[in-house]
Design a protein around this motif. Structure first.
Motif, PDB file in Angstrom:
ATOM      1  N   ARG A   1      -6.445  15.449   0.829  1.00 17.06           N
ATOM      2  CA  ARG A   1      -6.046  15.541  -0.677  1.00 17.06           C
ATOM      3  C   ARG A   1      -5.426  13.938  -1.322  1.00 17.06           C
ATOM      4  NH1 ARG A   1      -2.683  20.921  -1.523  1.00 17.06           N
ATOM      5  NH2 ARG A   1      -0.634  19.905  -1.031  1.00 17.06           N
ATOM      6  N   GLY A   2      -5.472  13.882  -2.210  1.00 15.86           N
ATOM      7  CA  GLY A   2      -4.331  12.907  -2.879  1.00 15.86           C
ATOM      8  C   GLY A   2      -4.630  11.564  -3.032  1.00 15.86           C
ATOM      9  N   LEU A   3      -3.903  10.835  -2.821  1.00 21.06           N
ATOM     10  CA  LEU A   3      -4.209   9.262  -3.947  1.00 21.06           C
ATOM     11  C   LEU A   3      -3.779   8.322  -2.732  1.00 21.06           C
ATOM     12  CD1 LEU A   3      -3.018   8.989  -7.300  1.00 21.06           C
ATOM     13  CD2 LEU A   3      -2.154   6.919  -5.057  1.00 21.06           C
TER      14      LEU A   3
ATOM     15  N   THR B   1      -5.050  13.150 -16.738  1.00 25.98           N
ATOM     16  CA  THR B   1      -3.513  12.638 -15.915  1.00 25.98           C
ATOM     17  C   THR B   1      -3.092  11.703 -15.438  1.00 25.98           C
ATOM     18  OG1 THR B   1      -2.779  15.307 -16.814  1.00 25.98           O
ATOM     19  CG2 THR B   1      -1.399  14.139 -15.088  1.00 25.98           C
ATOM     20  N   LEU B   2      -4.122  11.576 -15.013  1.00 24.94           N
ATOM     21  CA  LEU B   2      -3.967  10.130 -13.137  1.00 24.94           C
ATOM     22  C   LEU B   2      -4.279   8.793 -14.477  1.00 24.94           C
ATOM     23  CD1 LEU B   2      -4.739   9.701 -10.505  1.00 24.94           C
ATOM     24  CD2 LEU B   2      -6.745   8.911 -10.999  1.00 24.94           C
ATOM     25  N   ASN B   3      -5.062   8.818 -14.903  1.00 25.71           N
ATOM     26  CA  ASN B   3      -5.066   8.024 -15.810  1.00 25.71           C
ATOM     27  C   ASN B   3      -4.435   7.462 -16.878  1.00 25.71           C
ATOM     28  OD1 ASN B   3      -6.943   5.143 -16.393  1.00 25.71           O
ATOM     29  ND2 ASN B   3      -7.347   7.067 -18.540  1.00 25.71           N
ATOM     30  N   GLY B   4      -3.608   8.695 -17.202  1.00 28.26           N
ATOM     31  CA  GLY B   4      -2.665   7.953 -18.689  1.00 28.26           C
ATOM     32  C   GLY B   4      -1.443   7.579 -17.012  1.00 28.26           C
ATOM     33  N   ALA B   5      -1.120   8.302 -16.719  1.00 27.82           N
ATOM     34  CA  ALA B   5       0.208   8.395 -15.347  1.00 27.82           C
ATOM     35  C   ALA B   5       0.677   7.010 -14.806  1.00 27.82           C
ATOM     36  CB  ALA B   5      -0.159   9.124 -14.430  1.00 27.82           C
ATOM     37  N   LEU B   6      -1.608   6.328 -14.318  1.00 22.49           N
ATOM     38  CA  LEU B   6      -1.472   5.016 -13.910  1.00 22.49           C
ATOM     39  C   LEU B   6      -1.405   4.030 -14.932  1.00 22.49           C
ATOM     40  CD1 LEU B   6      -4.364   5.487 -12.177  1.00 22.49           C
ATOM     41  CD2 LEU B   6      -2.535   5.066 -11.131  1.00 22.49           C
ATOM     42  N   THR B   7      -1.737   3.935 -16.578  1.00 22.84           N
ATOM     43  CA  THR B   7      -1.186   3.109 -17.632  1.00 22.84           C
ATOM     44  C   THR B   7       0.345   2.798 -17.456  1.00 22.84           C
ATOM     45  OG1 THR B   7      -3.025   3.865 -18.456  1.00 22.84           O
ATOM     46  CG2 THR B   7      -1.653   2.268 -19.452  1.00 22.84           C
TER      47      THR B   7
ATOM     48  N   THR C   1       1.282  -1.614   0.206  1.00 21.14           N
ATOM     49  CA  THR C   1       0.314   0.250   0.424  1.00 21.14           C
ATOM     50  C   THR C   1       1.218   1.627   0.222  1.00 21.14           C
ATOM     51  OG1 THR C   1      -0.130   0.111   3.107  1.00 21.14           O
ATOM     52  CG2 THR C   1      -2.222  -1.196   1.414  1.00 21.14           C
ATOM     53  N   ALA C   2       0.056   2.088  -0.716  1.00 18.48           N
ATOM     54  CA  ALA C   2       1.438   3.226  -0.465  1.00 18.48           C
ATOM     55  C   ALA C   2       0.237   4.892  -0.795  1.00 18.48           C
ATOM     56  CB  ALA C   2       2.321   3.138  -2.103  1.00 18.48           C
ATOM     57  N   TRP C   3       0.424   5.710   0.010  1.00 19.41           N
ATOM     58  CA  TRP C   3      -0.391   6.977  -0.002  1.00 19.41           C
ATOM     59  C   TRP C   3       0.161   8.299  -0.042  1.00 19.41           C
ATOM     60  CZ3 TRP C   3       0.700   3.622   3.707  1.00 19.41           C
ATOM     61  CH2 TRP C   3       1.183   3.550   4.315  1.00 19.41           C
ATOM     62  N   THR C   4       0.061   8.963  -0.740  1.00 16.69           N
ATOM     63  CA  THR C   4       0.504  10.320  -0.826  1.00 16.69           C
ATOM     64  C   THR C   4      -0.247  12.250  -0.687  1.00 16.69           C
ATOM     65  OG1 THR C   4       2.168  11.754  -2.323  1.00 16.69           O
ATOM     66  CG2 THR C   4       0.128  10.298  -2.982  1.00 16.69           C
ATOM     67  N   GLU C   5      -0.108  12.775  -0.761  1.00 15.91           N
ATOM     68  CA  GLU C   5      -0.971  14.011  -0.274  1.00 15.91           C
ATOM     69  C   GLU C   5       0.015  14.965  -1.224  1.00 15.91           C
ATOM     70  OE1 GLU C   5      -2.709  15.768   3.238  1.00 15.91           O
ATOM     71  OE2 GLU C   5      -1.568  15.112   4.039  1.00 15.91           O
ATOM     72  N   ALA C   6       1.065  14.700  -2.619  1.00 17.28           N
ATOM     73  CA  ALA C   6       0.923  15.123  -3.592  1.00 17.28           C
ATOM     74  C   ALA C   6      -0.107  15.998  -4.165  1.00 17.28           C
ATOM     75  CB  ALA C   6       2.245  14.693  -4.497  1.00 17.28           C
ATOM     76  N   PRO C   7       0.205  17.052  -4.796  1.00 23.91           N
ATOM     77  CA  PRO C   7      -0.538  18.465  -5.026  1.00 23.91           C
ATOM     78  C   PRO C   7      -0.844  17.985  -6.879  1.00 23.91           C
ATOM     79  CG  PRO C   7       1.419  19.304  -4.977  1.00 23.91           C
ATOM     80  CD  PRO C   7       1.638  18.128  -4.419  1.00 23.91           C
ATOM     81  N   GLU C   8      -0.252  17.104  -7.501  1.00 24.24           N
ATOM     82  CA  GLU C   8      -0.562  16.805  -9.166  1.00 24.24           C
ATOM     83  C   GLU C   8      -0.841  15.565  -9.424  1.00 24.24           C
ATOM     84  OE1 GLU C   8       0.084  16.115 -13.205  1.00 24.24           O
ATOM     85  OE2 GLU C   8       1.709  16.397 -11.275  1.00 24.24           O
ATOM     86  N   ALA C   9      -1.944  15.276 -10.557  1.00 29.84           N
ATOM     87  CA  ALA C   9      -1.720  14.076 -10.636  1.00 29.84           C
ATOM     88  C   ALA C   9      -0.785  12.787 -10.372  1.00 29.84           C
ATOM     89  CB  ALA C   9      -3.042  13.572 -11.502  1.00 29.84           C
ATOM     90  N   GLY C  10      -0.235  13.601 -12.163  1.00 34.17           N
ATOM     91  CA  GLY C  10       0.810  13.057 -13.073  1.00 34.17           C
ATOM     92  C   GLY C  10       2.232  12.874 -11.331  1.00 34.17           C
ATOM     93  N   LEU C  11       2.296  14.011 -10.342  1.00 32.50           N
ATOM     94  CA  LEU C  11       3.603  13.654  -9.703  1.00 32.50           C
ATOM     95  C   LEU C  11       3.041  12.678  -8.908  1.00 32.50           C
ATOM     96  CD1 LEU C  11       6.103  14.204  -8.483  1.00 32.50           C
ATOM     97  CD2 LEU C  11       4.488  16.219  -6.715  1.00 32.50           C
ATOM     98  N   ALA C  12       1.897  12.449  -8.534  1.00 30.28           N
ATOM     99  CA  ALA C  12       1.126  11.494  -6.585  1.00 30.28           C
ATOM    100  C   ALA C  12       2.117  10.029  -7.584  1.00 30.28           C
ATOM    101  CB  ALA C  12      -0.293  11.971  -6.922  1.00 30.28           C
ATOM    102  N   VAL C  13       1.349   9.389  -9.127  1.00 22.57           N
ATOM    103  CA  VAL C  13       1.069   8.146  -9.274  1.00 22.57           C
ATOM    104  C   VAL C  13       2.671   8.204  -9.084  1.00 22.57           C
ATOM    105  CG1 VAL C  13       0.607   6.882 -11.513  1.00 22.57           C
ATOM    106  CG2 VAL C  13      -1.209   8.053 -11.014  1.00 22.57           C
ATOM    107  N   ARG C  14       3.680   9.049 -10.266  1.00 18.73           N
ATOM    108  CA  ARG C  14       5.177   8.518 -10.083  1.00 18.73           C
ATOM    109  C   ARG C  14       5.708   8.273  -9.158  1.00 18.73           C
ATOM    110  NH1 ARG C  14       4.741  13.021 -14.189  1.00 18.73           N
ATOM    111  NH2 ARG C  14       5.477  14.393 -12.392  1.00 18.73           N
ATOM    112  N   GLU C  15       5.518   9.154  -7.761  1.00 12.22           N
ATOM    113  CA  GLU C  15       5.934   8.705  -6.495  1.00 12.22           C
ATOM    114  C   GLU C  15       5.343   7.460  -5.599  1.00 12.22           C
ATOM    115  OE1 GLU C  15       5.716  12.039  -4.021  1.00 12.22           O
ATOM    116  OE2 GLU C  15       6.760  13.369  -4.793  1.00 12.22           O
ATOM    117  N   VAL C  16       4.182   7.050  -6.255  1.00  9.40           N
ATOM    118  CA  VAL C  16       3.738   5.852  -5.421  1.00  9.40           C
ATOM    119  C   VAL C  16       3.741   4.849  -6.913  1.00  9.40           C
ATOM    120  CG1 VAL C  16       1.961   6.849  -4.275  1.00  9.40           C
ATOM    121  CG2 VAL C  16       1.557   6.108  -6.572  1.00  9.40           C
ATOM    122  N   ALA C  17       4.355   5.233  -7.412  1.00 11.78           N
ATOM    123  CA  ALA C  17       4.737   3.876  -8.531  1.00 11.78           C
ATOM    124  C   ALA C  17       6.190   3.209  -7.668  1.00 11.78           C
ATOM    125  CB  ALA C  17       4.837   4.166  -9.790  1.00 11.78           C
TER     126      ALA C  17
END
Length: 390
Positions: free
Chosen positions: A86-88, A55-61, A16-32
């Motif tokens: 907030r966050g992911l 942005t989030l969907n593309g970053a997850l893919t 499991t991972a979680w973040t409060e990064a303010p931007e979707a792409g950054l959030a996914v990159r960090e948890v990945a």
């Protein structure tokens, strides 16, 4: 990795991972990056409605190539670090010990029971085809449903019927307290007015659960005028709904707020047990009350009083811990009104301590699913124990 991004590896193999990064792409990159390279069977993600979903969907893919992804917007995140405004929050299921299939139900606001049942049965057949020898964990189902489509009751009952005994828990996607739009992800696509269903078979011991913290009073209301489809109640006891409710709880009708609704919930009795039917908001123009659940004319609502939310939650988690011989992870769906109740009582820190102690991850919802029922002001979820020794 930003200071707000954290990851945990559980004994069952889930990360499991979680973040409060303010931007979707950054959030996914960090948890990945935090999850790392691993053989994964499924990603489940709960994310802030403030994120750009494209942005989030593309970053997850891109961040999890070849791994199925399902998820939804949240009204707040739950993590072992406590609540996230907030966050992911991301759950990565490993291939080892977990076999997962999933599907999406579109246009749930024009629900077709036969179509839903056929889709669920097809998922069950797919899981049967991939199933290994049954272990002690067995199977469970997770539902993510648009909480603004006003369709949970019919969708959940149809899903539960077609699951034929597989226990179901889940949550209704929301967007804070904005009530504008809920969004779901599945199969690389963005869905609205939809539901996502995941069927899971695991070698780990599991239990589904529900917990609430209210008890009925002697104060009753009869719904005497309502719009069932829109979940709006215009009259209680043949009086304007907001005024009658406010008088019963000793508040000014014009001062009613989500905090008021959390502190003074309403409940309906079904089969000798009380279930919350929480108020979503007041319409100051006509004095009506909108609900998170369907409310029919003639229904008797009972005013409830909250019990200590920390004690009630601790008692349930301790019970699960004892039954499973140690909790490894809890995937939880917690009503946003419970968070408001905890904040009002200044005990949010106690709830966050329990999240840390029992490794709870999930999201705050507009409603909760438990077996064939759609609930409010409840904490539901799946508790996962430690993988048995080979």
């Amino acid at each position: 990795m930003s200071q707000g991004t954290q990851v945990r590896t559980h004994l069952c193999g889930i990360r499991t991972a979680w973040t409060e990064a303010p931007e979707a792409g950054l959030a996914v990159r960090e948890v990945a990056a935090a999850i790392g390279a691993a053989e994964l069977s499924q990603i489940v993600v709960f994310f802030s409605s403030d994120y750009c979903v494209e942005t989030l969907n593309g970053a997850l893919t891109q961040g999890f190539p070849g791994v199925p992804v399902a998820g939804c917007t949240m009204s707040g995140g739950i993590s072992p670090a406590g609540g996230l405004a907030r966050g992911l929050v991301l759950i990565a299921f490993p291939r080892a010990g977990f076999r997962i299939v999933s599907g999406v139900l579109d246009a749930i606001d024009h629900h077709d029971v036969a179509r839903t049942a056929a889709s669920v049965r097809a998922l069950r057949r797919t899981l049967d085809g991939e199933a290994a020898e049954a272990g002690p964990g067995g199977r469970f189902a997770l539902s993510l449903i648009d909480g603004l489509a006003n369709a949970e009751e019919t969708v959940v009952s149809a899903i539960a019927w077609a699951l034929d005994g597989i226990p179901l828990v889940g949550g209704s996607a929301g967007d804070g307290l904005d009530f504008r739009e809920a969004i779901l992800l599945h199969g690389g696509a963005i869905h609205r007015r939809a539901a996502v269903l995941l069927l899971v078979e695991t070698d780990c011991p599991t239990r589904i659960f529900k917990s609430d913290n209210f008890e009925p009073t002697t104060t009753k209301f009869v719904v005497t005028a309502s719009d069932d489809e829109r979940r709006i109640v215009y009259e209680l006891n043949a009086e304007p709904a907001a005024r009658e409710y406010a008088m019963a709880v000793g508040l000014d009708p014009e001062g009613l707020s989500p905090m008021s609704f959390a502190a003074y919930p309403l409940a309906v009795r079904i089969g000798g047990e009380y279930f919350c039917r929480s108020i979503r908001r007041l319409d100051p123009e006509d004095g009506s009350l909108s609900f998170f659940c369907a409310i029919d004319e003639g229904v008797v609502l009972t005013l409830a009083r909250p019990r200590d939310i920390v004690t009630a939650t601790r008692t349930e988690l301790e019970r699960l811990d004892a039954e499973l011989g140690g909790l490894d992870l809890v995937i939880g769906f917690d009503c946003i009104l419970r968070r408001l109740d905890a904040e009002h009582g200044q005990v949010r820190h106690g709830i966050c301590d329990l999240y840390r102690r029992y490794a709870v991850v999930g999201f705050e919802t507009y409603g909760e699913q438990y077996r064939a029922m759609h609930l409010n002001q409840t904490f539901t979820g799946i508790a996962i124990g430690r993988r048995p020794a080979p």
